[in-house]
Design an enzyme around this catalytic site. Structure first.
Site, PDB file in Angstrom:
ATOM      1  CE1 TYR A  26      -3.779   2.491   0.678  1.00 26.57           C
ATOM      2  CE2 TYR A  26      -2.176   3.495   2.319  1.00 26.57           C
ATOM      3  CZ  TYR A  26      -3.465   3.253   1.554  1.00 26.57           C
ATOM      4  OH  TYR A  26      -4.018   4.790   1.480  1.00 26.57           O
ATOM      5  CD  GLU A  27       3.271   2.619   4.717  1.00 27.04           C
ATOM      6  OE1 GLU A  27       4.555   2.356   4.960  1.00 27.04           O
ATOM      7  OE2 GLU A  27       2.808   3.102   5.692  1.00 27.04           O
ATOM      8  CD  GLU A  83       8.372   0.824  12.838  1.00 29.30           C
ATOM      9  OE1 GLU A  83       8.476   0.583  11.566  1.00 29.30           O
ATOM     10  OE2 GLU A  83       8.566   1.586  13.546  1.00 29.30           O
ATOM     11  N   GLY A  93     -13.346   0.261   7.538  1.00 30.75           N
ATOM     12  CA  GLY A  93     -14.415   0.845   7.524  1.00 30.75           C
ATOM     13  C   GLY A  93     -15.436   0.269   8.751  1.00 30.75           C
ATOM     14  N   GLY A  95     -15.006  -0.412  11.938  1.00 28.64           N
ATOM     15  CA  GLY A  95     -14.726  -0.077  13.159  1.00 28.64           C
ATOM     16  C   GLY A  95     -13.674  -0.912  13.688  1.00 28.64           C
ATOM     17  CE1 TYR A 131      -3.557   6.955  13.057  1.00 29.13           C
ATOM     18  CE2 TYR A 131      -2.282   7.821  11.170  1.00 29.13           C
ATOM     19  CZ  TYR A 131      -2.624   7.134  12.007  1.00 29.13           C
ATOM     20  OH  TYR A 131      -1.861   5.813  11.820  1.00 29.13           O
TER      21      TYR A 131
END
Length: 149
Positions: A26-27, A83, A93, A95, A131
């Protein structure tokens, strides 16, 4: 959907590494995961563990995790360093991420840490927005330094 948050166990390490690879993909850094299962297990469950984690089990399968270690700030004292934090893409999505993040916050407070610290990529808008719901400070001033050996 049944979501259960618990401490990671040695038996979870293989699945955790699969999720770590998903995060690296993903990164946009799929080749960066080079840690071996043996090293990973020893680092978390050997005689002197240096990391700890919580997992999110969804319907009996580990589908998310939050891995942390202790970082020391000469200004603040002991801090929890988050980390890695991931819920599989297909189950976001629902929870589980909130439950995991809340559990990590609880751990930091229970252990008397002065703060919790993590990094987020500047292009990761879904994570940044997550966040921000916690009123987290996202500090653009610091540049990461890395020296590979």
């Amino acid at each position: 959907m049944n979501i259960h948050i618990r401490r990671a166990e040695r038996k979870d390490c293989k699945r955790l590494l699969e999720l770590i690879q998903e995060l690296a993909d993903y990164e946009k850094a799929p080749q960066e995961v080079t840690v071996t299962l043996e090293h990973f297990e020893e680092s978390g469950f050997g005689p002197q563990p240096i990391w700890w984690a919580f997992v999110a089990e969804i319907d009996g399968k580990v589908e998310g995790f939050a891995l942390y270690y202790i970082r020391y700030s000469t200004w603040k004292g002991q801090c929890l360093y988050l980390e890695d934090f991931l819920v599989t893409e297909k189950l976001r999505g629902n929870g589980a991420g909130k439950l995991l993040f809340d559990r990590i916050i609880e751990e930091a407070r229970d252990r008397g840490f002065k703060r919790m610290v993590w990094q987020v990529l500047e292009w990761n808008e879904p994570a940044i927005n997550f966040y921000k719901k916690y009123n987290a400070t996202l500090d653009p001033e610091w540049v990461n330094g890395i020296l590979d050996f």
